[in-house]
Design a protein around this motif. Sequence first.
Motif, PDB file in Angstrom:
ATOM      1  N   LYS A   1       8.861   7.538 -11.498  1.00 10.35           N
ATOM      2  CA  LYS A   1       9.991   8.344 -11.017  1.00 10.35           C
ATOM      3  C   LYS A   1       9.537   9.776 -10.726  1.00 10.35           C
ATOM      4  O   LYS A   1       8.412  10.142 -11.036  1.00 10.35           O
ATOM      5  N   ASN A   2      10.470  10.553 -10.211  1.00 15.23           N
ATOM      6  CA  ASN A   2      10.290  12.003 -10.056  1.00 15.23           C
ATOM      7  C   ASN A   2       9.412  12.429  -8.891  1.00 15.23           C
ATOM      8  O   ASN A   2       8.694  13.423  -8.970  1.00 15.23           O
ATOM      9  N   MET A   3       9.468  11.672  -7.784  1.00 12.88           N
ATOM     10  CA  MET A   3       8.738  12.101  -6.591  1.00 12.88           C
ATOM     11  C   MET A   3       9.746  12.800  -5.678  1.00 12.88           C
ATOM     12  O   MET A   3      10.802  12.239  -5.401  1.00 12.88           O
ATOM     13  N   ASN A   4       9.398  14.036  -5.219  1.00 11.78           N
ATOM     14  CA  ASN A   4      10.404  14.720  -4.405  1.00 11.78           C
ATOM     15  C   ASN A   4      10.019  14.905  -2.943  1.00 11.78           C
ATOM     16  O   ASN A   4      10.493  15.799  -2.264  1.00 11.78           O
TER      17      ASN A   4
ATOM     18  N   ALA B   1       4.801  12.479  -1.773  1.00  7.33           N
ATOM     19  CA  ALA B   1       4.628  12.348  -3.220  1.00  7.33           C
ATOM     20  C   ALA B   1       4.740  10.884  -3.643  1.00  7.33           C
ATOM     21  O   ALA B   1       4.035  10.444  -4.556  1.00  7.33           O
ATOM     22  N   VAL B   2       5.617  10.131  -2.973  1.00  5.36           N
ATOM     23  CA  VAL B   2       5.731   8.699  -3.292  1.00  5.36           C
ATOM     24  C   VAL B   2       4.385   8.021  -3.012  1.00  5.36           C
ATOM     25  O   VAL B   2       3.871   7.259  -3.835  1.00  5.36           O
ATOM     26  N   GLY B   3       3.794   8.331  -1.855  1.00  5.28           N
ATOM     27  CA  GLY B   3       2.486   7.761  -1.516  1.00  5.28           C
ATOM     28  C   GLY B   3       1.423   8.155  -2.539  1.00  5.28           C
ATOM     29  O   GLY B   3       0.659   7.310  -3.015  1.00  5.28           O
ATOM     30  N   ASN B   4       1.401   9.414  -2.904  1.00  2.00           N
ATOM     31  CA  ASN B   4       0.402   9.890  -3.869  1.00  2.00           C
ATOM     32  C   ASN B   4       0.586   9.244  -5.235  1.00  2.00           C
ATOM     33  O   ASN B   4      -0.384   8.869  -5.896  1.00  2.00           O
ATOM     34  N   ALA B   5       1.839   9.151  -5.680  1.00  2.00           N
ATOM     35  CA  ALA B   5       2.120   8.577  -7.005  1.00  2.00           C
ATOM     36  C   ALA B   5       1.695   7.116  -7.038  1.00  2.00           C
ATOM     37  O   ALA B   5       1.101   6.649  -8.018  1.00  2.00           O
ATOM     38  N   ILE B   6       1.980   6.383  -5.965  1.00  2.00           N
ATOM     39  CA  ILE B   6       1.601   4.962  -5.924  1.00  2.00           C
ATOM     40  C   ILE B   6       0.078   4.832  -5.924  1.00  2.00           C
ATOM     41  O   ILE B   6      -0.488   4.023  -6.662  1.00  2.00           O
ATOM     42  N   ALA B   7      -0.597   5.655  -5.118  1.00  4.60           N
ATOM     43  CA  ALA B   7      -2.063   5.589  -5.061  1.00  4.60           C
ATOM     44  C   ALA B   7      -2.656   5.861  -6.437  1.00  4.60           C
ATOM     45  O   ALA B   7      -3.574   5.165  -6.897  1.00  4.60           O
TER      46      ALA B   7
ATOM     47  N   THR C   1       0.835  -1.207   0.000  1.00  5.86           N
ATOM     48  CA  THR C   1       0.000   0.000   0.000  1.00  5.86           C
ATOM     49  C   THR C   1       0.869   1.257   0.000  1.00  5.86           C
ATOM     50  O   THR C   1       2.048   1.203   0.380  1.00  5.86           O
ATOM     51  N   PRO C   2       0.288   2.397  -0.389  1.00  8.24           N
ATOM     52  CA  PRO C   2       1.039   3.663  -0.282  1.00  8.24           C
ATOM     53  C   PRO C   2       1.511   3.920   1.144  1.00  8.24           C
ATOM     54  O   PRO C   2       2.633   4.360   1.359  1.00  8.24           O
ATOM     55  N   HIS C   3       0.659   3.596   2.129  1.00  4.10           N
ATOM     56  CA  HIS C   3       1.047   3.797   3.528  1.00  4.10           C
ATOM     57  C   HIS C   3       2.326   3.035   3.853  1.00  4.10           C
ATOM     58  O   HIS C   3       3.242   3.564   4.477  1.00  4.10           O
ATOM     59  N   GLU C   4       2.376   1.763   3.423  1.00  5.20           N
ATOM     60  CA  GLU C   4       3.557   0.949   3.740  1.00  5.20           C
ATOM     61  C   GLU C   4       4.807   1.499   3.061  1.00  5.20           C
ATOM     62  O   GLU C   4       5.893   1.488   3.633  1.00  5.20           O
ATOM     63  N   ALA C   5       4.640   1.986   1.824  1.00  2.30           N
ATOM     64  CA  ALA C   5       5.795   2.557   1.104  1.00  2.30           C
ATOM     65  C   ALA C   5       6.313   3.783   1.856  1.00  2.30           C
ATOM     66  O   ALA C   5       7.523   3.952   2.046  1.00  2.30           O
TER      67      ALA C   5
END
Length: 476
Positions: free
Chosen positions: A217-220, A224-230, A164-168
């Motif tokens: 790619k390109n999460m800063n 943003a990593v959570g949002n991109a994965i979701a 999940t995004p949370h786990e990431a």
Amino acid sequence: MPYEAVIGLEIHVQLNCPTKLFCDCANTATEKANTHVCPTCIWLPGAPVQLSEDALEKAALTCLALNGELSARSAFDQKVYYYPDLPKGYQLSQHHLPLATGGWVDISDENGKPRRLRIHHVHMEEDVAKLVHETDGRKRISLVDFNRAGAPLVEIVTEPDIRTPHEAMAFLRALRTRIRYAKTAECSMESGTMRCDANISLRPAGSDAFFTKVEVKNMNSVKAVGNAIAYEIERQEKMINEGQPVVMHTRLWDPDKNVTTPMRAKFAGPCIPDPSVPEIHMDTARVDALKQRLPEMPAEKQARFASQYGLTGDEAALMSTERDIADYFEALARNSVNARMAAQWISGRLLPALKDQNAEITDTVLSADRAAGLLSLLENESVNAKQAKELMALMFTSPKSAPEIADEKGFRQITDIDELSAILDAVLEENPDAVANLRAGKKQAAGFIIGQTMQKSGGRANPKMLSEILGRKNFS
Ligand code: ADP
Ligand code: ZN
Ligand code: MG
């Protein structure tokens, strides 16, 4: 059909070494392009490469901090690809024999259940140059800045254990905490010393098959990593439900539009052993010596803070997120300051103040020794909470001790019963209406009297003692 996400992360961390990986150029960000360069890191043919011992040590410490196992033998490969950020045509990286294998980071899932997320391996590599795209009149030009070229990186590749995004996000935060404990890197996604690519695929829930993945790619930031994965999970789910195949490719996160957009087909060139950098050997003695250099790690520290100092789980977690905060806390707790009061003061008062000042806990003038003086005054009720707050502000600009400043400013809380009674009696005499209300049993009148007395004492009276004294008076 309900789907579950399969997520694996590839995380680049820039080690905080003074120099680059294979030359003596400075490994620091600068405004002016192409100033930290030499023949080696602009990759001139024939320029010598010499592996930095400091980078190797910090990379190895990073692996150990992530519970990885250092390989007895590791070596560099030439990872071949052509792009203007890599004019020599290959990047020195480790593919066949990485520095470390395995490892794990513990997190809590969204329900607070513990999860151990495994790391596949950790390897070293050199960073590439930075491309700057500009418009010159009507011409579009691309400039190449080599300041970052050859910077020492470790790449951490996880197993596809994340769901999940949370786990990431929890994984990235725990990873950052552990690496910062090892003091080998800053790990700031905002400033680019940590970069994270996310690999995402979907499969029917409960299946253990692996399906085609997409790389983003390109999460800063961690968020943003959570949002991109979701976003990517939703996009793939829609495609599957529409009967469209998921194709392997690389996408870019667009933080303004909150979407991912296609960037390129996934490219994998050849990776051939590099003959110029000698193989790295790690014997058990060297590994043991490196392990000795790791501090107590965050999870152990958190557990110890809870049991040794009686902190709640949340307080212990807050006090152990950063090694420097933990050290400060422990310096206070050892100074026989009430430990829970110290933890609450650090998180509620000190850290916000330091944030405002853009200051670090390691070099603030309000050292743990001086803070112990302040907290003792609060603990033995020589000052009240309001005075303690003002006192802290003054201690940032004066080198004097807390008791000295408190005396100078008349900040001492009045706890002498006779003195308190005298002020209280004066207030009662000045407020016959309130006294009549007290006689009539009206409770609000007591609050009014206490308030007036606090004011008359210049905020110095101990409010708890005032209530007690007033309560003992007989108005009937
Ligand atoms: P590549 O060769 O494309 O780089 P790797 O096998 O090296 O792929 O894995 C790169 C990352 O992708 C790892 O973090 C891994 O856990 C993750 N990964 C591998 N397969 C999948 C999949 N099917 N879905 C999601 N992530 C995956
Ligand atoms: Zn150089
Ligand atoms: Mg790979």
